[in-house]
Design a protein around this motif. Sequence first.
Motif, short mmCIF file in Angstrom:
data_model
loop_
_atom_site.label_atom_id
_atom_site.label_comp_id
_atom_site.label_asym_id
_atom_site.label_seq_id
_atom_site.Cartn_x
_atom_site.Cartn_y
_atom_site.Cartn_z
N SER A 199 -42.14 -55.31 -49.53
CA SER A 199 -41.30 -56.04 -48.58
C SER A 199 -40.85 -57.39 -49.14
CB SER A 199 -42.05 -56.27 -47.27
OG SER A 199 -43.25 -56.98 -47.49
N LYS A 238 -38.10 -48.04 -53.21
CA LYS A 238 -37.22 -48.47 -52.13
C LYS A 238 -36.25 -47.35 -51.73
CE LYS A 238 -37.22 -53.42 -53.24
NZ LYS A 238 -36.39 -54.58 -53.60
N TYR A 261 -36.39 -52.57 -47.61
CA TYR A 261 -36.72 -53.78 -48.36
C TYR A 261 -35.58 -54.26 -49.27
CZ TYR A 261 -41.06 -51.59 -46.94
OH TYR A 261 -42.03 -50.96 -46.21
#
Length: 317
Positions: A199, A238, A261
Motif C-alpha cells: 500500500s 499490484k 495501490y
Amino acid sequence: MNYSFKLLHPFLYYKSGEFSSDIPWKHKQMYHQGDYEIIFCTKGPLYIQVGTTQYVLNANDVLFIPPYTNMFGYRLSTNPVNFYWLHFFAKHEHSLLEDRELSANLSAIASGSFASSINDKVILPDFFHVNEAGKILIFINQVLDVANSYRYSEQENDYLVTVFLIELSNTYLMQLSANQHFRSNKVDKIKEWIRANLSEDLTVEEVARTFQLHPDYLTRLFKRYTHRTTLQFINELKIETAKVLLLRTNLTVSQIASHSYFIDEKNFMRRFKKMTGLTPTEFRNAYIHTHLNNPRIDPKIPLPTQLEKRMDIKRNI
C-alpha cells in the motif's frame, strides 16, 4: 504421491463452476466415473473426504480428485465457503510419481531451465497450497467464461483446461523446488515485506535500503530466485490484485486503481495495458460469462454427446 499425465493430447473439458454458500453447508456425496476434478478453494474451511482420506481446504488450497473415487463432505462448514470446481477427462491414464522420483528434476526447474524428463507432463499432487493465486484465478475464470458462452469450436475449452493444468503443475513444481532445495530465505523475507507494504509507494531503492542491500544486488538476487526484477515483482503484485478485483467485484476502474495501490488512475491504466495488452474494462468484459452455483442452485450437468463420442466412454454419468 503425484499424478503424472503425458501431454500427448489436450485434456477434455467436462463441466465447471463456482460454488458459494453463506449458510452452514457440506459437500454432497459424489462418485467420479472416469472424470477427474480440481477444487480450488477461495474461502474456507471446506471439509472433504476422498476415499478414506480427509482434507481441510482453506483459501488457495487445491484438491485433486482422481476417477472412480467416492467423495463427500465429512463435516459441516459453518463459515461462508467459496470454491471453483472443474471436471475433465484425460485420453491417457495417469501414472503415479513418487516425490523422490520428482526431486531429481527440481534443480533444473529452480534455475528456470527445461527439465527434459518431465517438461512434456502435467504433474499434480492430491493436495497443495498455492502461495500466489492471482494467475490461477485468472485461468479458471477464463475457463468458466468460455464454457458459458457460445463458441463455434468445442475444442477451445479443452485447450484452455490443458493450459490451466499446466499452470497448476508449474506452480506446484516451482513451489516444491523452492521449498525443498533452493529457497532463499532473504528473498522470501523481502517478498513478504513487499506484500505487507504494498500500500506504500514502494521503490526498489526503498526496499533495498530496508534490507541494507545495494539496489543492483537486490535486483540480481530477485532475478536469480524469481526470474524477474524487483520492480517487475512489485508491479505484478499490484496488477494481479487489480485482475482479481475486476473479476470478482463491481468496483469502478478508479476504485480498483486505488485498491491496487496505484497513485493515480492513469498510471494504473497505462501499466495494466502494458502488462496484459487490454484495458481494465476490456479485461473485465472478456470474462463476463461465469457459472455460479450455491446450495439452492446445484445443477446436474450431463456429459455432452460430442464429448462422449470423442472419449468413447460407455458409462452412465
